[in-house]
Design a protein around this motif. Structure first.
Motif, PDB file in Angstrom:
ATOM      1  N   THR A   1       0.848  -1.187   0.000  1.00 59.57           N
ATOM      2  CA  THR A   1       0.000   0.000   0.000  1.00 59.57           C
ATOM      3  C   THR A   1       0.883   1.236   0.000  1.00 59.57           C
ATOM      4  O   THR A   1       1.531   1.553   1.001  1.00 59.57           O
ATOM      5  CB  THR A   1      -0.925   0.018   1.224  1.00 59.57           C
ATOM      6  N   LEU A   2       0.931   1.927  -1.133  1.00 58.45           N
ATOM      7  CA  LEU A   2       1.779   3.100  -1.257  1.00 58.45           C
ATOM      8  C   LEU A   2       1.047   4.354  -0.794  1.00 58.45           C
ATOM      9  O   LEU A   2      -0.192   4.405  -0.788  1.00 58.45           O
ATOM     10  CB  LEU A   2       2.233   3.260  -2.702  1.00 58.45           C
ATOM     11  N   PRO A   3       1.783   5.393  -0.395  1.00 60.75           N
ATOM     12  CA  PRO A   3       1.157   6.650   0.027  1.00 60.75           C
ATOM     13  C   PRO A   3       0.328   7.276  -1.087  1.00 60.75           C
ATOM     14  O   PRO A   3       0.535   6.971  -2.271  1.00 60.75           O
ATOM     15  CB  PRO A   3       2.358   7.526   0.402  1.00 60.75           C
ATOM     16  N   PRO A   4      -0.602   8.170  -0.748  1.00 60.11           N
ATOM     17  CA  PRO A   4      -1.525   8.718  -1.752  1.00 60.11           C
ATOM     18  C   PRO A   4      -0.876   9.623  -2.795  1.00 60.11           C
ATOM     19  O   PRO A   4      -1.526   9.964  -3.784  1.00 60.11           O
ATOM     20  CB  PRO A   4      -2.544   9.491  -0.902  1.00 60.11           C
ATOM     21  N   ASP A   5       0.375  10.022  -2.610  1.00 58.72           N
ATOM     22  CA  ASP A   5       1.023  10.863  -3.618  1.00 58.72           C
ATOM     23  C   ASP A   5       1.534  10.056  -4.805  1.00 58.72           C
ATOM     24  O   ASP A   5       1.982  10.636  -5.799  1.00 58.72           O
ATOM     25  CB  ASP A   5       2.193  11.640  -3.000  1.00 58.72           C
ATOM     26  N   VAL A   6       1.469   8.731  -4.733  1.00 58.23           N
ATOM     27  CA  VAL A   6       1.956   7.864  -5.807  1.00 58.23           C
ATOM     28  C   VAL A   6       0.769   7.423  -6.656  1.00 58.23           C
ATOM     29  O   VAL A   6      -0.160   6.803  -6.139  1.00 58.23           O
ATOM     30  CB  VAL A   6       2.696   6.643  -5.239  1.00 58.23           C
ATOM     31  N   PRO A   7       0.764   7.712  -7.957  1.00 59.70           N
ATOM     32  CA  PRO A   7      -0.442   7.468  -8.763  1.00 59.70           C
ATOM     33  C   PRO A   7      -0.749   6.005  -9.045  1.00 59.70           C
ATOM     34  O   PRO A   7      -1.898   5.651  -9.285  1.00 59.70           O
ATOM     35  CB  PRO A   7      -0.174   8.226 -10.061  1.00 59.70           C
ATOM     36  N   TYR A   8       0.273   5.132  -9.050  1.00 61.57           N
ATOM     37  CA  TYR A   8       0.058   3.734  -9.426  1.00 61.57           C
ATOM     38  C   TYR A   8       0.606   2.805  -8.359  1.00 61.57           C
ATOM     39  O   TYR A   8       1.518   3.152  -7.611  1.00 61.57           O
ATOM     40  CB  TYR A   8       0.733   3.415 -10.763  1.00 61.57           C
ATOM     41  N   GLY A   9       0.033   1.601  -8.302  1.00 58.53           N
ATOM     42  CA  GLY A   9       0.512   0.576  -7.405  1.00 58.53           C
ATOM     43  C   GLY A   9       1.316  -0.473  -8.156  1.00 58.53           C
ATOM     44  O   GLY A   9       1.767  -0.269  -9.286  1.00 58.53           O
TER      45      GLY A   9
ATOM     46  N   ASP B   1      17.229  -4.597   5.565  1.00 55.81           N
ATOM     47  CA  ASP B   1      18.209  -3.569   5.915  1.00 55.81           C
ATOM     48  C   ASP B   1      17.576  -2.286   6.430  1.00 55.81           C
ATOM     49  O   ASP B   1      18.270  -1.290   6.642  1.00 55.81           O
ATOM     50  CB  ASP B   1      19.066  -3.246   4.700  1.00 55.81           C
ATOM     51  N   SER B   2      16.251  -2.268   6.629  1.00 52.24           N
ATOM     52  CA  SER B   2      15.578  -1.025   7.033  1.00 52.24           C
ATOM     53  C   SER B   2      14.427  -1.325   7.984  1.00 52.24           C
ATOM     54  O   SER B   2      13.771  -2.364   7.872  1.00 52.24           O
ATOM     55  CB  SER B   2      15.049  -0.281   5.796  1.00 52.24           C
ATOM     56  N   THR B   3      14.196  -0.386   8.891  1.00 51.36           N
ATOM     57  CA  THR B   3      13.043  -0.490   9.798  1.00 51.36           C
ATOM     58  C   THR B   3      11.917   0.447   9.372  1.00 51.36           C
ATOM     59  O   THR B   3      10.935   0.591  10.092  1.00 51.36           O
ATOM     60  CB  THR B   3      13.466  -0.147  11.239  1.00 51.36           C
ATOM     61  N   ASP B   4      12.066   1.086   8.199  1.00 51.07           N
ATOM     62  CA  ASP B   4      11.070   2.037   7.704  1.00 51.07           C
ATOM     63  C   ASP B   4      10.314   1.395   6.542  1.00 51.07           C
ATOM     64  O   ASP B   4      10.812   1.355   5.418  1.00 51.07           O
ATOM     65  CB  ASP B   4      11.769   3.317   7.236  1.00 51.07           C
ATOM     66  N   PRO B   5       9.088   0.894   6.779  1.00 49.23           N
ATOM     67  CA  PRO B   5       8.368   0.187   5.710  1.00 49.23           C
ATOM     68  C   PRO B   5       8.031   1.079   4.521  1.00 49.23           C
ATOM     69  O   PRO B   5       8.027   0.602   3.376  1.00 49.23           O
ATOM     70  CB  PRO B   5       7.108  -0.338   6.402  1.00 49.23           C
ATOM     71  N   GLU B   6       7.750   2.372   4.747  1.00 49.96           N
ATOM     72  CA  GLU B   6       7.444   3.243   3.611  1.00 49.96           C
ATOM     73  C   GLU B   6       8.677   3.442   2.741  1.00 49.96           C
ATOM     74  O   GLU B   6       8.588   3.444   1.503  1.00 49.96           O
ATOM     75  CB  GLU B   6       6.923   4.599   4.077  1.00 49.96           C
ATOM     76  N   PHE B   7       9.835   3.596   3.359  1.00 51.85           N
ATOM     77  CA  PHE B   7      11.076   3.708   2.593  1.00 51.85           C
ATOM     78  C   PHE B   7      11.294   2.464   1.745  1.00 51.85           C
ATOM     79  O   PHE B   7      11.641   2.544   0.560  1.00 51.85           O
ATOM     80  CB  PHE B   7      12.261   3.921   3.531  1.00 51.85           C
ATOM     81  N   VAL B   8      11.093   1.292   2.336  1.00 54.47           N
ATOM     82  CA  VAL B   8      11.300   0.038   1.611  1.00 54.47           C
ATOM     83  C   VAL B   8      10.355  -0.045   0.420  1.00 54.47           C
ATOM     84  O   VAL B   8      10.754  -0.400  -0.697  1.00 54.47           O
ATOM     85  CB  VAL B   8      11.127  -1.170   2.548  1.00 54.47           C
ATOM     86  N   LEU B   9       9.076   0.304   0.640  1.00 51.65           N
ATOM     87  CA  LEU B   9       8.104   0.240  -0.455  1.00 51.65           C
ATOM     88  C   LEU B   9       8.472   1.197  -1.583  1.00 51.65           C
ATOM     89  O   LEU B   9       8.428   0.842  -2.765  1.00 51.65           O
ATOM     90  CB  LEU B   9       6.712   0.560   0.067  1.00 51.65           C
ATOM     91  N   ARG B  10       8.835   2.432  -1.235  1.00 58.36           N
ATOM     92  CA  ARG B  10       9.201   3.405  -2.271  1.00 58.36           C
ATOM     93  C   ARG B  10      10.457   2.956  -3.024  1.00 58.36           C
ATOM     94  O   ARG B  10      10.562   3.132  -4.237  1.00 58.36           O
ATOM     95  CB  ARG B  10       9.421   4.787  -1.647  1.00 58.36           C
ATOM     96  N   ARG B  11      11.387   2.363  -2.300  1.00 53.52           N
ATOM     97  CA  ARG B  11      12.597   1.884  -2.963  1.00 53.52           C
ATOM     98  C   ARG B  11      12.283   0.723  -3.891  1.00 53.52           C
ATOM     99  O   ARG B  11      12.750   0.691  -5.041  1.00 53.52           O
ATOM    100  CB  ARG B  11      13.625   1.462  -1.911  1.00 53.52           C
TER     101      ARG B  11
END
Length: 538
Positions: free
Chosen positions: A90-98, A371-381
């Motif tokens: 589930t990506l943040p609302p600023d991202v137009p596509y999944g 390698d990360s504890t930030d799930p939003e960072f991982v998803l965006r990457r």
């Protein structure tokens, strides 16, 4: 040069097709050669990332891709039959596509149809075998059933896969190694009740060490998956003779019973394997070239980088290689490119390839996001939204106090835009034609008429500096006194543009054809803008 050949592209997979489409969209004559007599019909790459969908939107194929694809909702993990984690895509609302799933042959079909609509033709049964280049062009030798021919072109692009002839003839190194494991792949239906749209990853662990694994990625269709698993003892695939152990092997092919045995052993619930469409044995290597090109010859996709398929990074990265290179080649063919422009392809894309190779190797061993504890960072990457070209020779340097997004970053989208004579709200990214650069100038409530005239002068100067390869829009707040401008006027009615771009009065942003910011200043000066444009345009 041959009148109908400015660029020759070796390979008609998704990377070569992307390059050809982008060149044809810009009116550049090109030929695309592929040794296969028929397009392959196997589900090799099956995941399409949000960033790739943005690219497909610019290319004019996103509707067809979405119509054919299945939305990917997340991943369910199991170890020794017990739940071991759940990841939601589930990506943040600023991202137009999944994220979506689509067999590679369907992606290629859609791209082929787009190329055909642009007048392109794939020359099948034709293989690039050699080339010689000089200061003025490339002489390419190709072979088909009728023998060998030579063609003179301005540039050659090798999109011919892991065993690339172009890469080898160019003398590029391809350093790396191979995974010891071999895998079975199958395109099947699974009769179970697992939730639709989720990857299923099931493993067996002994004394803390994973010694068996099953990965099921959903495909369009009821209960249809591309499944992968370790190759059982007693079987081995034969690889190509160039020492690069990557890709499909010849020889033994798994049958339903072979796949069923692994499903019985590892699946989180009983499931019957049926409707086997295709299966193969697969080897994985991790390698990257020392340069993405020399002179007038370039490589892209698997010809430049190979790595584990973890996170569906390979095809998506290759498509973006081609997308980055094609607009630069088009300007070079037209004689409008700066001396630094073609060199920026390696400067921008090889660091991306290096990062993807390293990350997918780690992910294959440790899991995505270990390698990360930030799930939003991982998803965006994983969605390939964090690629940044800061430091590129064709990206303007940003002052230390310049807020994000800075030059080099992906251009954010923004909703809630309005313009006269259009009844419905607009998004920013579809305003960009993906062919030319786009200059966005900003006016707020304090903008005076003299400011409008100054912005119009900036636009005129910039268009001339870009040899007319530049569109311009004035983005204004709802209350800005901007109706008298001669520039195309877009109102930031919802305020999303100002928020996403941290825009202030007389800000200026240049978005490149590949959707990245080449220039971003909140207090723009005409001289700075012209200097930046000179790094790209002759």
């Amino acid at each position: 040069m041959d009148d109908d050949t400015a660029v020759i592209i070796a390979g008609a997979g998704p990377v070569g097709l992307t390059a050809a489409i982008e060149l044809r969209r810009r009116g550049v004559p090109c030929r695309i050669l592929d040794p296969l007599l028929e397009p392959p019909q196997y589900a090799k790459a099956v995941g399409i990332q949000p960033r790739a969908l943005e690219v497909f939107e610019q290319m004019g194929v996103v509707r067809e891709i979405l119509d054919a694809a299945i939305p990917l909702r997340g991943q369910l993990a199991y170890v020794n039959g017990e739940p071991d984690g759940r990841m939601e895509l589930t990506l943040p609302p600023d991202v137009p596509y999944g994220f979506v799933g689509l067999p590679q042959y369907e992606t290629e079909r859609i791209l082929r149809d787009r190329l055909t609509g642009l007048g392109g033709v794939i020359e099948r049964g034709t293989r690039v075998t050699a080339f010689e280049q000089d200061a003025d062009g490339v002489t390419v030798t190709s072979e088909n059933g009728s023998g060998a021919t030579t063609t003179r072109a301005e540039y050659l692009v090798g999109c011919d896969g892991a065993h690339s002839t172009v890469r080898k003839a160019l003398g590029l190194s391809f350093e790396g190694g191979a995974f010891a494991e071999q895998y079975m792949l199958g395109d099947v239906e699974l009769g179970w009740n697992m939730p639709r749209g989720y990857n299923i990853r099931a493993g067996h662990r002994t004394d803390g060490v994973v010694d068996d694994v099953l990965v099921c990625i959903p495909l369009p269709g009821l209960h249809r998956y591309r499944i992968s698993m370790l190759l059982p003892d007693g079987h081995s695939g034969e690889q190509a003779g160039d020492g690069i152990e990557h890709g499909f092997a010849t020889g033994w092919t798994p049958e339903i019973s072979d796949l069923q045995a692994v499903i019985d052993r590892l699946a989180p619930e009983p499931a019957r394997v049926s409707h086997l469409r295709w299966s193969s044995v697969f080897r994985i290597s991790h390698r990257i070239v020392d340069s993405y090109g020399h002179g007038r010859v370039f490589v892209a996709g698997d010809a430049a980088h190979i790595h584990p398929p973890t996170g569906a990074q390979g095809m998506n990265t290759g498509i973006q290689d081609a997308h980055n290179l094609a607009w630069k080649l088009a300007l070079a063919v037209r004689g409008d490119a700066s001396l630094a422009l073609l060199g920026s392809y390696d400067a921008e894309r090889r660091p991306v390839g290096e990062e993807v190779v390293g990350r997918t190797v780690r992910s294959a061993r440790e899991g995505i996001g270990a390698d990360s504890t930030d799930p939003e960072f991982v998803l965006r990457r994983e969605a390939q939204l964090l690629i940044d070209y800061a430091g590129s020779p064709i990206v303007a340097a940003s002052p230390a106090d310049e807020p994000a997004p800075r030059a080099g970053a992906r251009a954010p989208d923004a909703r809630g835009l309005t313009r006269a004579a259009v009844a419905f709200e607009l998004r920013l990214l579809p305003l960009l034609d993906g062919i030319r650069h786009t200059l966005l100038l900003y006016a707020d409530d304090t903008t005076a008429e003299s400011d409008l005239r100054a912005l119009e002068e900036v636009a005129t100067t910039a268009i001339a500096a870009a040899h007319c390869h530049l569109n311009v829009y004035l983005i204004a707040t709802p209350e800005a006194a901007a109706d008298a401008t001669i520039l195309p006027l877009i109102r930031d009615t919802a305020g999303e543009f100002a928020h996403a771009y941290r825009a202030a009065r007389r800000s200026a942003f240049v978005i490149r054809p590949d959707g990245y910011l080449g220039y971003a200043r909140r207090a723009a000066a005409t001289a700075d803008l012209v200097t930046y444009l000179a790094s790209t345009f002759r």
